[in-house]
Write an enzyme that holds these catalytic residues in place. Structure first.
Site, PDB file in Angstrom:
ATOM      1  CG  ASP A  97      70.919  99.241  47.336  1.00 33.09           C
ATOM      2  OD1 ASP A  97      71.314  98.642  46.707  1.00 33.09           O
ATOM      3  OD2 ASP A  97      71.226  99.138  48.528  1.00 33.09           O
ATOM      4  CG  ASP A 153      68.894  95.342  56.124  1.00 30.49           C
ATOM      5  OD1 ASP A 153      69.462  94.002  55.553  1.00 30.49           O
ATOM      6  OD2 ASP A 153      69.598  95.588  57.504  1.00 30.49           O
ATOM      7  CB  VAL A 154      68.062  91.088  51.830  1.00 27.41           C
ATOM      8  CG1 VAL A 154      68.269  91.306  50.587  1.00 27.41           C
ATOM      9  CG2 VAL A 154      69.961  91.578  52.065  1.00 27.41           C
ATOM     10  CG  ASN A 156      72.675  91.771  42.549  1.00 23.79           C
ATOM     11  OD1 ASN A 156      73.295  91.484  41.708  1.00 23.79           O
ATOM     12  ND2 ASN A 156      72.850  93.544  42.781  1.00 23.79           N
ATOM     13  CE1 TYR A 183      81.124  88.022  46.967  1.00 23.42           C
ATOM     14  CE2 TYR A 183      82.266  86.510  46.423  1.00 23.42           C
ATOM     15  CZ  TYR A 183      81.342  87.293  46.653  1.00 23.42           C
ATOM     16  OH  TYR A 183      80.773  87.974  44.577  1.00 23.42           O
ATOM     17  CE  LYS A 224      77.902  86.365  45.700  1.00 20.63           C
ATOM     18  NZ  LYS A 224      76.793  86.904  45.810  1.00 20.63           N
ATOM     19  CB  THR A 267      80.557  96.142  39.863  1.00 21.52           C
ATOM     20  OG1 THR A 267      81.140  95.646  41.194  1.00 21.52           O
ATOM     21  CG2 THR A 267      79.996  95.535  38.742  1.00 21.52           C
ATOM     22  CB  THR A 290      84.331  94.802  40.810  1.00 22.25           C
ATOM     23  OG1 THR A 290      83.594  93.644  40.689  1.00 22.25           O
ATOM     24  CG2 THR A 290      85.870  93.755  40.937  1.00 22.25           C
TER      25      THR A 290
END
Length: 248
Positions: free
Chosen positions: A37, A59-60, A86, A151, A155, A188, A191
């Site tokens: 993360d 950092d992805v 994720n 978003y 996705k 979460t 959210t």
């Protein structure tokens, strides 16, 4: 025997929410888990609560960091069997309100981050004899939701990419499966933050109003199944977990 005994897994975005729940349950089922993360403080605390787990700052969007994470995983545990892509974010905006920079940010974190994860995990998994890649998408990929255009686009790309990755791994006889999980609203921090920024009548809250929110453990149960050998005949699939929102 635990369902993931002997397996090694990387979970991105694991400092909270779905990622943390995935990491905890996979470890409980016997896996050695690498949590990654950008939130070092929170990610480190979560990893410290999981026996045998380690945390890596990650950092992805950064390909060099992906290479380092995969290399450190193999160096520490000797193999790589499972990747859960994720990491994500959500910021609200319609097609008219969203800036190009915001659109690109969603794509960089989720679409490019998932691509880089698959790209660099596959060779390590192939050397381990196979594995399972689980890409976390969203019902936004298959249902029109006007307040989250960037978003949804990111996705949606993950779902299409998942099928291509699955086909490639089969063609190469890597014994690596790749599936997408499409959650609806789950309870979460991400959210909760998103909901707090919306008007109560917003279309973005439709599922919460009519279908309620799931718990992170609901998604984690599905992730563990896809990570385990129980799902050995499932690849290239998109699995929705939304309490029936998209079925009506």
């Amino acid at each position: 025997m635990k369902r993931l005994e002997g397996k090694v897994a990387i979970v991105t975005g694991a400092a909270s929410g779905l990622g943390a729940a995935d990491a905890r349950l996979m470890a409980a089922e016997g896996a050695k888990v690498v949590l990654t993360d950008v939130n070092v403080e929170l990610g480190g605390r979560v990893a410290a609560e999981i026996p045998g787990a380690i945390f890596l700052q990650h950092d992805v969007r950064d390909e060099s960091q992906w290479k380092a994470v995969v290399a450190k995983t193999v160096e520490t545990f000797g193999r790589l069997d499972v990747l859960v892509n994720n990491a994500g974010l959500v910021r609200f905006g319609t097609v008219e309100d969203t800036s190009l920079d915001e659109f690109r940010l969603h794509g960089a974190v989720m679409t490019e981050g998932t691509f880089l994860g698959c790209k660099h995990a596959i060779p390590a998994m192939a050397r381990s004899g196979g594995g399972s890649i689980i890409n976390i998408s969203s019902v936004a990929a298959i249902k029109g939701l006007s307040p989250i255009v960037s978003y949804a686009a990111a996705k949606g790309a993950i779902v299409s990419m998942t099928r291509s990755v699955a086909a490639h791994c089969q063609e190469q006889s890597y014994h690596i499966r790749c599936n997408a999980v499409l959650p609806g609203a789950h309870d979460t921090p991400m959210t909760a933050s998103a909901i707090s920024s919306l008007d109560a009548a917003s279309a973005g809250l439709e599922q919460v109003r009519h279908h309620g929110q799931g718990r992170p453990e609901d998604v984690a149960n599905l992730v563990v199944f896809l990570a385990s050998d129980e799902s050995r005949h499932i690849t290239g699939s998109q699995i929705v977990i939304d309490n029936g929102e998209t079925s009506r």
